[in-house]
Design a protein around this motif. Structure first.
Motif, PDB file in Angstrom:
ATOM      1  N   ASP A 119       0.730  -1.536   0.044  1.00  0.00           N
ATOM      2  CA  ASP A 119      -0.103  -0.217   0.082  1.00  0.00           C
ATOM      3  C   ASP A 119       0.722   1.357   0.084  1.00  0.00           C
ATOM      4  O   ASP A 119       1.728   1.923   0.629  1.00  0.00           O
ATOM      5  CB  ASP A 119      -1.179  -0.325   1.239  1.00  0.00           C
ATOM      6  CG  ASP A 119      -2.269   1.251   1.278  1.00  0.00           C
ATOM      7  OD1 ASP A 119      -2.906   1.572   0.127  1.00  0.00           O
ATOM      8  OD2 ASP A 119      -2.094   1.614   2.583  1.00  0.00           O
ATOM      9  N   LYS A 120       0.927   2.157  -0.686  1.00  0.00           N
ATOM     10  CA  LYS A 120       1.273   3.839  -1.239  1.00  0.00           C
ATOM     11  C   LYS A 120       3.019   3.079  -1.053  1.00  0.00           C
ATOM     12  O   LYS A 120       3.578   4.514  -1.106  1.00  0.00           O
ATOM     13  CB  LYS A 120       0.696   4.209   0.317  1.00  0.00           C
ATOM     14  CG  LYS A 120      -0.886   4.751  -0.354  1.00  0.00           C
ATOM     15  CD  LYS A 120      -1.273   5.538   0.964  1.00  0.00           C
ATOM     16  CE  LYS A 120      -2.593   5.925   0.615  1.00  0.00           C
ATOM     17  NZ  LYS A 120      -3.274   6.995   1.359  1.00  0.00           N
ATOM     18  N   ILE A 139       1.364   6.228  -4.496  1.00  0.00           N
ATOM     19  CA  ILE A 139       0.668   5.302  -5.191  1.00  0.00           C
ATOM     20  C   ILE A 139       0.953   4.181  -4.622  1.00  0.00           C
ATOM     21  O   ILE A 139       2.238   3.259  -4.457  1.00  0.00           O
ATOM     22  CB  ILE A 139       1.058   6.271  -6.878  1.00  0.00           C
ATOM     23  CG1 ILE A 139       1.197   8.005  -6.090  1.00  0.00           C
ATOM     24  CG2 ILE A 139       0.246   5.715  -7.572  1.00  0.00           C
ATOM     25  CD1 ILE A 139       1.748   8.119  -7.471  1.00  0.00           C
ATOM     26  N   THR A 140       0.024   3.131  -4.631  1.00  0.00           N
ATOM     27  CA  THR A 140      -0.301   2.276  -4.832  1.00  0.00           C
ATOM     28  C   THR A 140       0.557   1.077  -5.800  1.00  0.00           C
ATOM     29  O   THR A 140       1.665   0.922  -6.066  1.00  0.00           O
ATOM     30  CB  THR A 140      -1.386   1.097  -4.433  1.00  0.00           C
ATOM     31  OG1 THR A 140      -1.554   1.468  -2.658  1.00  0.00           O
ATOM     32  CG2 THR A 140      -0.799  -0.427  -3.934  1.00  0.00           C
ATOM     33  N   CYS A 157      -1.827   7.191 -13.222  1.00  0.00           N
ATOM     34  CA  CYS A 157      -3.375   6.620 -12.241  1.00  0.00           C
ATOM     35  C   CYS A 157      -2.399   5.715 -11.357  1.00  0.00           C
ATOM     36  O   CYS A 157      -1.670   5.382 -11.460  1.00  0.00           O
ATOM     37  CB  CYS A 157      -4.486   5.974 -13.312  1.00  0.00           C
ATOM     38  SG  CYS A 157      -3.553   4.299 -13.356  1.00  0.00           S
ATOM     39  N   ASP A 158      -3.597   5.303  -9.720  1.00  0.00           N
ATOM     40  CA  ASP A 158      -2.850   4.793  -9.193  1.00  0.00           C
ATOM     41  C   ASP A 158      -3.617   3.752  -9.254  1.00  0.00           C
ATOM     42  O   ASP A 158      -5.029   3.918  -9.177  1.00  0.00           O
ATOM     43  CB  ASP A 158      -2.721   5.580  -7.750  1.00  0.00           C
ATOM     44  CG  ASP A 158      -2.102   4.188  -6.784  1.00  0.00           C
ATOM     45  OD1 ASP A 158      -2.559   3.079  -6.514  1.00  0.00           O
ATOM     46  OD2 ASP A 158      -2.562   4.470  -5.229  1.00  0.00           O
ATOM     47  N   ALA A 160      -4.592   1.067  -7.768  1.00  0.00           N
ATOM     48  CA  ALA A 160      -5.655   1.111  -6.493  1.00  0.00           C
ATOM     49  C   ALA A 160      -6.937   1.838  -6.411  1.00  0.00           C
ATOM     50  O   ALA A 160      -8.134   1.497  -5.884  1.00  0.00           O
ATOM     51  CB  ALA A 160      -5.249   0.392  -5.295  1.00  0.00           C
ATOM     52  N   THR A 161      -6.595   3.229  -6.802  1.00  0.00           N
ATOM     53  CA  THR A 161      -8.069   4.225  -6.318  1.00  0.00           C
ATOM     54  C   THR A 161      -9.069   4.068  -7.864  1.00  0.00           C
ATOM     55  O   THR A 161      -9.525   4.424  -7.717  1.00  0.00           O
ATOM     56  CB  THR A 161      -7.603   5.605  -6.236  1.00  0.00           C
ATOM     57  OG1 THR A 161      -7.017   5.946  -7.736  1.00  0.00           O
ATOM     58  CG2 THR A 161      -6.036   5.478  -5.342  1.00  0.00           C
ATOM     59  N   ASP A 162      -9.169   2.873  -8.914  1.00  0.00           N
ATOM     60  CA  ASP A 162      -9.593   2.619  -9.486  1.00  0.00           C
ATOM     61  C   ASP A 162     -10.314   4.403  -9.578  1.00  0.00           C
ATOM     62  O   ASP A 162     -11.038   4.494 -10.996  1.00  0.00           O
ATOM     63  CB  ASP A 162     -11.140   2.600  -9.308  1.00  0.00           C
ATOM     64  CG  ASP A 162     -12.456   1.693 -10.778  1.00  0.00           C
ATOM     65  OD1 ASP A 162     -10.850   1.271 -11.334  1.00  0.00           O
ATOM     66  OD2 ASP A 162     -13.143   2.156 -10.262  1.00  0.00           O
ATOM     67  N   GLN A 163      -9.409   5.550 -10.656  1.00  0.00           N
ATOM     68  CA  GLN A 163      -9.207   6.496 -10.880  1.00  0.00           C
ATOM     69  C   GLN A 163      -7.971   7.411 -11.868  1.00  0.00           C
ATOM     70  O   GLN A 163      -7.174   6.656 -11.777  1.00  0.00           O
ATOM     71  CB  GLN A 163      -8.972   8.017 -10.029  1.00  0.00           C
ATOM     72  CG  GLN A 163     -10.724   7.256  -9.071  1.00  0.00           C
ATOM     73  CD  GLN A 163     -10.334   8.591  -8.149  1.00  0.00           C
ATOM     74  OE1 GLN A 163      -9.128   9.248  -7.776  1.00  0.00           O
ATOM     75  NE2 GLN A 163     -11.322   8.590  -7.578  1.00  0.00           N
ATOM     76  N   VAL A 181      -8.569  14.350 -11.022  1.00  0.00           N
ATOM     77  CA  VAL A 181      -9.189  13.397 -11.395  1.00  0.00           C
ATOM     78  C   VAL A 181      -9.748  13.387 -12.845  1.00  0.00           C
ATOM     79  O   VAL A 181     -11.128  14.405 -12.792  1.00  0.00           O
ATOM     80  CB  VAL A 181     -10.541  13.118 -10.562  1.00  0.00           C
ATOM     81  CG1 VAL A 181     -10.855  11.760 -11.453  1.00  0.00           C
ATOM     82  CG2 VAL A 181     -10.328  12.490  -9.338  1.00  0.00           C
ATOM     83  N   ASN A 185     -14.334   6.917 -11.997  1.00  0.00           N
ATOM     84  CA  ASN A 185     -14.824   5.659 -12.284  1.00  0.00           C
ATOM     85  C   ASN A 185     -14.128   4.516 -13.293  1.00  0.00           C
ATOM     86  O   ASN A 185     -14.662   4.313 -14.084  1.00  0.00           O
ATOM     87  CB  ASN A 185     -16.014   4.913 -12.281  1.00  0.00           C
ATOM     88  CG  ASN A 185     -16.570   5.679 -10.891  1.00  0.00           C
ATOM     89  OD1 ASN A 185     -16.506   5.570  -9.543  1.00  0.00           O
ATOM     90  ND2 ASN A 185     -17.481   6.391 -11.031  1.00  0.00           N
TER      91      ASN A 185
END
Length: 283
Positions: A119-120, A139-140, A157-158, A160-163, A181, A185
């Protein structure tokens, strides 16, 4: 539009496709296999390394700038020799390089992530004219590094954030202002590339496809590929209109592996859109 298998080499984690505009060759990586691949006259050539390698930009006809687990190095296509350029989180045994791409100003952006997706643990750095600077941290899974044709916007993007994020760039290609952003999604976003019209093409991991977004973030279309874990797209071919897409076999359940023998291959779809030429890295 129908896809076809461009190269049937099975990558555990295919990534980092890059069409070299001077050699007219596609280069791509198998990160977990620690390999770099290319095709010459319908023959696949492979170089083996002793640590993870993941992304590259072109410097000249025979030279790539290549990102590895611990460094950025030049790679000689003719001899297979590497030459150290600078360290990349070499003092952090947790991380490795992941997604990266050259920017329009001659820099090279490279993301890192935890080897076990901690994580991150990852960051995004930029190499520019002799020095490496950290841009973003915490950032993951770094992905989707790409740039608008006018050089004024970077995307990343990361996963893991789905963004998918975007950030404004100054004339020298450095971020100014805060990232915002772009896609809220994004359906498990992996690697991305921007075409000559400014549309962003994102590989959606686990979906057998690449999604195309307009510069305003509207979904324009989907392009299917034959590997479930589509990982990164790149434009290339003789006229720059072929979309190449790397895929992965990594962690696929046996049931999915049995559905297709093409997971991990590189796929291609012709006459998709006009791509940007991959930008040159200025050392």
């Amino acid at each position: 539009m129908s896809y076809y298998v461009y190269d049937d080499t099975k990558c555990e984690l295919g990534e980092g496709p890059m069409w070299h505009p001077l050699c007219n060759q596609l280069f791509w990586f198998d990160i977990m296999g620690m390999r770099l691949h290319t095709r010459v006259d319908d023959e696949t050539l492979t170089w083996q390394f002793d640590e993870y390698v993941s992304a590259a930009g072109w410097v000249d006809e025979n030279t790539l700038l290549m990102a590895s687990e611990t460094s950025l190095s030049t790679f000689d296509i003719e001899t297979g020799e590497t030459s150290f350029v600078c360290a990349l989180e070499a003092d952090n045994p947790v991380t490795r390089s992941n997604d990266g791409r050259a920017d329009p100003q001659g820099g090279f952006w490279i993301g890192t992530m935890g080897k076990q997706a901690e994580d991150k643990a990852g960051s995004i750095h930029r190499y520019y004219r002799g020095s490496l600077r950290k841009l973003f941290g915490d950032i993951t899974i770094t992905n989707s590094i790409c740039f608008s044709p006018d050089g004024k916007t970077a995307y990343f993007c990361d996963t893991a954030t789905d963004q998918i994020m975007r950030v404004a760039l100054n004339d020298d290609g450095w971020p100014h202002g805060k990232p915002e952003v772009f896609i809220a999604n994004a359906n498990n976003p992996d690697g991305s590339v921007v075409d000559a019209a400014g549309n962003l093409w994102n590989a959606q991991w686990g979906s057998y496809r690449v999604c195309c977004y307009s510069p305003e973030g509207e979904v324009l279309r989907y392009v299917d590929v034959g590997g479930m874990q589509s990982s990164c797209p790149a434009f290339g071919g003789a006229d720059g209109t072929t979309l190449f897409v790397t895929t992965a076999q990594q962690n696929l359940p046996e049931a999915d592996l049995e559905k297709s023998d093409d997971h991990g291959c590189v796929f291609a779809v012709d006459d998709v859109a006009k791509g940007q030429k991959e930008h040159r890295v200025i050392l």
